[in-house]
Design an enzyme around this catalytic site. Structure first.
Site, PDB file in Angstrom:
ATOM      1  N   ALA A   1       0.917  -1.276  -0.006  1.00  0.00           N
ATOM      2  CA  ALA A   1      -0.122   0.101  -0.061  1.00  0.00           C
ATOM      3  C   ALA A   1       0.942   1.237   0.045  1.00  0.00           C
ATOM      4  O   ALA A   1       1.206   1.858   0.911  1.00  0.00           O
ATOM      5  CB  ALA A   1      -0.821  -0.006   1.299  1.00  0.00           C
TER       6      ALA A   1
ATOM      7  N   SER B   1       0.501   3.810  -2.993  1.00  0.00           N
ATOM      8  CA  SER B   1      -0.286   4.850  -3.509  1.00  0.00           C
ATOM      9  C   SER B   1      -1.681   4.654  -3.007  1.00  0.00           C
ATOM     10  O   SER B   1      -2.144   5.668  -2.697  1.00  0.00           O
ATOM     11  CB  SER B   1      -0.580   4.484  -5.121  1.00  0.00           C
ATOM     12  OG  SER B   1       0.704   4.953  -5.716  1.00  0.00           O
TER      13      SER B   1
ATOM     14  N   GLU C   1       6.295  11.131  -1.746  1.00  0.00           N
ATOM     15  CA  GLU C   1       4.943  11.928  -1.212  1.00  0.00           C
ATOM     16  C   GLU C   1       3.838  11.916  -2.406  1.00  0.00           C
ATOM     17  O   GLU C   1       3.315  12.706  -2.845  1.00  0.00           O
ATOM     18  CB  GLU C   1       5.636  13.218  -0.976  1.00  0.00           C
ATOM     19  CG  GLU C   1       5.947  13.322   0.643  1.00  0.00           C
ATOM     20  CD  GLU C   1       5.820  14.663   1.343  1.00  0.00           C
ATOM     21  OE1 GLU C   1       6.902  14.349   2.016  1.00  0.00           O
ATOM     22  OE2 GLU C   1       5.024  15.276   1.415  1.00  0.00           O
ATOM     23  N   GLY C   2       3.786  10.683  -2.946  1.00  0.00           N
ATOM     24  CA  GLY C   2       2.543  10.780  -3.674  1.00  0.00           C
ATOM     25  C   GLY C   2       3.269  10.714  -5.189  1.00  0.00           C
ATOM     26  O   GLY C   2       3.918  11.662  -5.667  1.00  0.00           O
TER      27      GLY C   2
HETATM   28  N1  CAA Z   1      -8.214  16.343   2.682  1.00  0.00           N
HETATM   29  C1  CAA Z   1      -9.454  16.077   3.531  1.00  0.00           C
HETATM   30  N2  CAA Z   1     -10.051  14.907   3.107  1.00  0.00           N
HETATM   31  C2  CAA Z   1      -9.709  14.052   2.077  1.00  0.00           C
HETATM   32  C3  CAA Z   1      -8.848  14.490   1.192  1.00  0.00           C
HETATM   33  C4  CAA Z   1      -7.880  15.651   1.538  1.00  0.00           C
HETATM   34  N3  CAA Z   1      -6.842  16.203   1.200  1.00  0.00           N
HETATM   35  N4  CAA Z   1      -8.508  13.573   0.171  1.00  0.00           N
HETATM   36  C5  CAA Z   1      -9.588  12.873   0.525  1.00  0.00           C
HETATM   37  N5  CAA Z   1     -10.295  13.309   1.380  1.00  0.00           N
HETATM   38  C6  CAA Z   1     -11.455  12.327   1.919  1.00  0.00           C
HETATM   39  C7  CAA Z   1     -12.500  12.251   0.766  1.00  0.00           C
HETATM   40  O1  CAA Z   1     -13.318  13.580   0.671  1.00  0.00           O
HETATM   41  C8  CAA Z   1     -13.280  11.085   1.309  1.00  0.00           C
HETATM   42  O2  CAA Z   1     -14.029  11.501   2.388  1.00  0.00           O
HETATM   43  P1  CAA Z   1     -15.503  10.851   2.600  1.00  0.00           P
HETATM   44  O3  CAA Z   1     -15.166   9.321   3.257  1.00  0.00           O
HETATM   45  O4  CAA Z   1     -16.030  11.738   3.901  1.00  0.00           O
HETATM   46  O5  CAA Z   1     -16.320  10.956   1.447  1.00  0.00           O
HETATM   47  C9  CAA Z   1     -12.025  10.279   1.862  1.00  0.00           C
HETATM   48  O6  CAA Z   1     -11.141  11.277   2.376  1.00  0.00           O
HETATM   49  C10 CAA Z   1     -11.608   9.069   0.794  1.00  0.00           C
HETATM   50  O7  CAA Z   1     -11.222  10.039  -0.318  1.00  0.00           O
HETATM   51  P2  CAA Z   1     -10.759   9.229  -1.666  1.00  0.00           P
HETATM   52  O8  CAA Z   1     -11.990   8.578  -2.144  1.00  0.00           O
HETATM   53  O9  CAA Z   1     -10.319  10.276  -2.439  1.00  0.00           O
HETATM   54  O10 CAA Z   1      -9.811   8.071  -1.243  1.00  0.00           O
HETATM   55  P3  CAA Z   1      -8.874   7.047  -2.496  1.00  0.00           P
HETATM   56  O11 CAA Z   1      -8.867   5.902  -1.577  1.00  0.00           O
HETATM   57  O12 CAA Z   1      -9.649   7.124  -3.643  1.00  0.00           O
HETATM   58  O13 CAA Z   1      -7.478   7.805  -2.517  1.00  0.00           O
HETATM   59  C11 CAA Z   1      -5.635   9.041  -3.127  1.00  0.00           C
HETATM   60  C12 CAA Z   1      -7.047   8.864  -2.580  1.00  0.00           C
HETATM   61  C13 CAA Z   1      -5.345  10.500  -3.524  1.00  0.00           C
HETATM   62  C14 CAA Z   1      -5.006   8.339  -4.179  1.00  0.00           C
HETATM   63  C15 CAA Z   1      -4.729   8.896  -1.737  1.00  0.00           C
HETATM   64  O14 CAA Z   1      -4.625   7.680  -1.393  1.00  0.00           O
HETATM   65  C16 CAA Z   1      -3.075   9.433  -1.917  1.00  0.00           C
HETATM   66  O15 CAA Z   1      -2.797  10.406  -1.893  1.00  0.00           O
HETATM   67  N6  CAA Z   1      -2.215   8.302  -2.276  1.00  0.00           N
HETATM   68  C17 CAA Z   1      -0.902   8.643  -2.218  1.00  0.00           C
HETATM   69  C18 CAA Z   1      -0.055   8.634  -0.967  1.00  0.00           C
HETATM   70  C19 CAA Z   1       1.099   9.335  -0.741  1.00  0.00           C
HETATM   71  O16 CAA Z   1       1.246  10.511  -1.203  1.00  0.00           O
HETATM   72  N7  CAA Z   1       1.900   8.562   0.119  1.00  0.00           N
HETATM   73  C20 CAA Z   1       3.225   9.395   0.427  1.00  0.00           C
HETATM   74  C21 CAA Z   1       3.852   8.722   1.570  1.00  0.00           C
HETATM   75  S1  CAA Z   1       4.804   9.854   2.536  1.00  0.00           S
HETATM   76  C22 CAA Z   1       6.375   9.960   1.621  1.00  0.00           C
HETATM   77  O17 CAA Z   1       6.556   9.644   0.385  1.00  0.00           O
HETATM   78  C23 CAA Z   1       7.536  10.675   2.302  1.00  0.00           C
HETATM   79  C24 CAA Z   1       8.645  10.499   2.175  1.00  0.00           C
HETATM   80  O18 CAA Z   1       9.459   9.447   1.930  1.00  0.00           O
HETATM   81  C25 CAA Z   1       9.705  11.821   2.212  1.00  0.00           C
END
Ligand code: CAA
Length: 379
Positions: A129, A131, A362-363
């Site tokens: 898990a 993305s 970070e996505g």
């Molecule tokens: N703010 C608040 N709420 C949010 C939101 C946001 N930005 N985005 C979504 N939500 C809410 C939605 O409104 C929805 O709410 P309800 O249940 O009330 O309707 C709920 O959250 C679910 O949203 P989605 O249906 O959009 O969720 P999804 O499962 O389809 O996935 C995604 C969304 C954008 C793919 C998300 O999983 C994502 O961002 N993935 C990428 C992960 C990531 O960035 N990982 C990085 C790890 S950290 C890292 O890399 C750091 C490092 O090493 C330095």
């Protein structure tokens, strides 16, 4: 509309720039080769107020705005993006506490990281898990006033060197995003064991690891927000930390541009400096305009976050554009340097390796485009 930095921001920028030029850049190559973690340098950055900058003043920190942290990040990253990723990751790790912590939790955890030098990790990604955050599997089971955590995190920046972790877990693997929970904890709890350090292509100074959680007992008082709020805490965190990723990428791209301009003025071909040829000039011109555009998008998204506006789309614009720019600009920089650019004797091959990670962490940039498209179609 005001595009200039204020006096305080200019001082902050100068402090970060000097630190990057005198402390980071001279040792960047060494840490890139050895893959060692520069803990002393991290401490120096913290002492100067350039790390853990999101800790608000009432809890003992400097409380930089997202805009200010972008200004700092671009400068530090000019020196070395691997070292800067580790510095910045403290803010990523602390942001869930800032956003979802109670006053008591903030006093305890932000206070701790403001008082003493601590490294912090944001433990979200998992082997199955990355993305798909809602699909994470690390299980948190209620046991009296505690939770018992079992599972594995991966790609954790600062994983082997952090003192504090924020960890995302699920209460019920079938509930997807509705089952997620966030916790804050020290990294020395029984049952926590970091795996071996990843041997990465770039950003080699940052410490990246798998972390295993084997029956780790965490008091309920260390849960951030309510049960089931973890997903939104993670998303709100990323909305705030993606602009600084744009800044980090802009720092890499600006360094590649600076190196290319200097080299093109010196290097001669056909009896002239190569900066005199339009083939090279056009590459430099494209680099410069894209660096500038990436910076503008980054600062605009940071400004939106600071205004309390929902910035998911703009943060994704910034992260995606600036990191794609870093990849393109560093690739072109290697081209300007020709054969020399492909060797470790010149700085641009490191920049190109470092830039690649920016499109992934970070996505991924595919996820950024997904966020943008969803917001666009919702409008
Ligand atoms: N703010 C608040 N709420 C949010 C939101 C946001 N930005 N985005 C979504 N939500 C809410 C939605 O409104 C929805 O709410 P309800 O249940 O009330 O309707 C709920 O959250 C679910 O949203 P989605 O249906 O959009 O969720 P999804 O499962 O389809 O996935 C995604 C969304 C954008 C793919 C998300 O999983 C994502 O961002 N993935 C990428 C992960 C990531 O960035 N990982 C990085 C790890 S950290 C890292 O890399 C750091 C490092 O090493 C330095």
């Amino acid at each position: 509309m005001e595009f200039g930095l204020n006096d305080e921001q200019l001082v902050l920028q100068e402090t970060a720039r000097r630190f990057a030029q005198t402390e980071i850049a001279p040792v960047a190559g060494e840490y890139d080769q050895s893959g060692e973690f520069p803990r002393d340098l991290m401490k120096k950055a913290w002492e100067l107020g350039l790390s853990s900058t999101c800790i608000e003043e009432p809890y003992g920190g400097v409380g930089l705005s997202v805009m200010d942290s972008c200004i700092v990040t671009e400068e530090l990253s000019w020196g070395c993006s691997g070292i800067t990723t580790s510095i910045m990751c403290n803010d990523l790790g602390l942001m869930p506490v800032v956003l979802a912590g109670t006053d008591d939790q903030k006093k305890e955890w932000l206070g701790l990281c403001a008082e003493e030098f601590k490294m912090v990790s944001f433990c979200l990604s998992e082997p199955e898990a990355g993305s798909d955050v809602a699909g994470l599997q690390l299980l948190a089971e209620k046991d009296g006033d505690d939770y018992i955590l079992n599972g594995t995190k991966c790609w954790i920046t600062n994983g082997g060197v952090a003192d504090v972790y924020t960890v995302f877990a699920t209460l019920d693997r079938g509930s997807r995003h509705k089952g997620l929970c966030a916790f804050v904890m020290t990294s020395d709890l029984p049952g926590i064991s970091p795996g071996k350090k990843e041997d990465k292509m770039g950003q080699r100074a940052s410490d990246t690891r798998v972390i295993h959680f084997d029956n780790v007992r965490v008091p309920a008082s260390q849960r951030l927000g309510q049960e089931g709020e973890g997903f939104k805490v993670a998303m709100r965190t990323l909305d705030r930390t993606r602009p600084p990723i744009g800044a980090l990428a802009t720092g890499i791209a600006r360094r590649a541009l600076d190196e290319s301009v200097a080299y093109a003025k010196e290097r001669k071909a056909f009896g002239f400096p190569i900066s005199g040829f339009q083939a090279v000039q056009f590459m430099l011109a494209d680099m410069a305009k894209d660096v500038e555009a990436g910076r503008l998008l980054t600062l605009q998204s940071a400004w939106m976050v600071d205004q309390g506006l929902r910035a998911s789309k703009m943060s994704s614009f910034a992260k995606c554009f600036a990191t794609d720019t870093a990849m393109k600009v560093t690739t072109d920089a290697v081209q300007v340097f020709g054969g020399n650019g492909y060797t470790k004797e010149y700085p641009v091959e490191k920049l190109m390796r470092d830039a690649k990670l920016m499109q992934i962490y970070e996505g991924t940039n595919q996820i950024q485009r997904l966020v943008i498209a969803r917001e666009l179609l919702k409008e």
